[in-house]
Design an enzyme around this catalytic site. Structure first.
Site, mmCIF file in Angstrom:
data_model
loop_
_atom_site.group_PDB
_atom_site.id
_atom_site.type_symbol
_atom_site.label_atom_id
_atom_site.label_comp_id
_atom_site.label_asym_id
_atom_site.label_seq_id
_atom_site.Cartn_x
_atom_site.Cartn_y
_atom_site.Cartn_z
ATOM 1 N N ASP A 54 24.289 -25.956 -5.892
ATOM 2 C CA ASP A 54 25.305 -27.006 -5.830
ATOM 3 C C ASP A 54 26.026 -26.824 -4.503
ATOM 4 O O ASP A 54 26.697 -25.809 -4.289
ATOM 5 C CB ASP A 54 26.275 -26.864 -7.001
ATOM 6 C CG ASP A 54 27.362 -27.931 -7.019
ATOM 7 O OD1 ASP A 54 27.573 -28.598 -5.979
ATOM 8 O OD2 ASP A 54 28.019 -28.081 -8.064
ATOM 9 N N TYR A 146 31.202 -43.658 3.477
ATOM 10 C CA TYR A 146 29.899 -42.997 3.563
ATOM 11 C C TYR A 146 29.541 -42.704 5.019
ATOM 12 O O TYR A 146 29.128 -41.587 5.372
ATOM 13 C CB TYR A 146 28.832 -43.877 2.917
ATOM 14 C CG TYR A 146 27.419 -43.372 3.099
ATOM 15 C CD1 TYR A 146 26.932 -42.320 2.323
ATOM 16 C CD2 TYR A 146 26.569 -43.957 4.037
ATOM 17 C CE1 TYR A 146 25.631 -41.857 2.488
ATOM 18 C CE2 TYR A 146 25.272 -43.498 4.204
ATOM 19 C CZ TYR A 146 24.809 -42.451 3.430
ATOM 20 O OH TYR A 146 23.520 -41.997 3.608
#
Length: 273
Positions: A54, A146
């Site tokens: 992760d 983004y």
């Protein structure tokens, strides 16, 4: 001696295709994902190690790197592919969503780089490849957050390339184009709900319609995998590796024409009306 690559975000899309591409060319592959799924890959191999990682968890990153080194002796290349997508109007995007975007797309890249650099410095070689997007070259509307998360990685990587050159470590960028076949939209769907207000509706529909009738072929997963492999094996000094016809078109438009010409073409494509 067989080389080893560690790739983040290999459960689907570019990451999976890249892992398979390296495997097919004889590399050891440490394929990582948040929740390991052994059946992601059709064929298992002694040269494939699937591990949990992760990128928002420093301990998870450190453990995956240590396990990769234990399995294959070294990590010769790191591919930071893991990322999440977002389409939204800036005014409607809450801080929590902005932070989520940067935690994965930006800070996660920083963290994996910091974790692997000491290992590469010790072995006196390595390649770090950060996967960004064509939107870092030609930015479309409704992806400001983004794009910001990916543009930060562009600046980071170029600076890092100079910083690490003396240790025989290369830092490079792969810039994929738009690929509807990936899970970008599906994975981002829940976090996008309600982030394009009604006042932006007609403009958003126009933009998405233009994306559906793209002026070039869409980018493919194979093109990204090939560009990533080139970045890992190229002995030259190149930093940026555009992947897909649209990225290459945007790169030519951005870097070989005037600012006015570039902006005119972008406004023609995405401007209101």
């Amino acid at each position: 001696m067989t080389k080893t690559v560690l790739i983040t975000g290999t459960s689907s899309g570019y990451g999976k295709a890249t892992a398979e591409f390296f495997l097919d060319r004889g590399w050891n592959v440490v394929a990582t994902m948040r929740r390991p799924e052994p059946d992601v890959f059709a064929t298992l191999s002694d040269r494939l190690k699937i591990l949990p990682l992760d990128v928002t968890d420093a301990d998870s990153i450190s453990q995956a790197i240590a396990d990769g080194v234990a399995a294959f002796g070294a990590i010769d290349a790191l591919v930071n592919n893991a990322g999440i997508g977002l389409a939204s109007a800036v005014e409607a995007t809450p801080d929590s969503t902005v932070r989520e975007m940067f935690e994965t797309n930006t800070f996660g890249v920083f963290a994996t780089c910091r974790a692997v650099i000491p290992q590469m410095r010790k072995q006196a070689h390595g390649v770090i490849i950060n996967v960004t997007s064509s939107t870092t070259i030609g930015v479309m509307p409704l992806v400001a957050i983004y794009a910001a998360s990916k543009c930060a990685v562009e600046g980071f990587t170029e600076s890092l390339s100079y910083e690490l050159a003396g240790f025989n470590i290369k830092a490079r960028l792969v810039e994929p184009g738009y690929a509807p076949t990936t899970n970008f939209t599906a994975n981002g769907g829940p976090r996008m709900q309600g982030l394009i207000p009604a006042d932006y509706g007609a403009f958003a529909q126009s933009c998405f319609a233009k994306m559906a009738s793209y002026p070039t072929p869409y980018c493919t997963e194979a093109e990204v995998a090939e560009a990533t492999f080139s970045a890992a094996t190229d002995e030259g000094g190149t930093i940026r590796y555009p992947a897909g016809a649209d990225t290459k078109l945007l790169a030519a438009l951005r870097w070989t024409t005037s600012e006015d010409h570039y902006l005119g073409k972008m406004r023609e494509m995405f401007g209101p009306g």
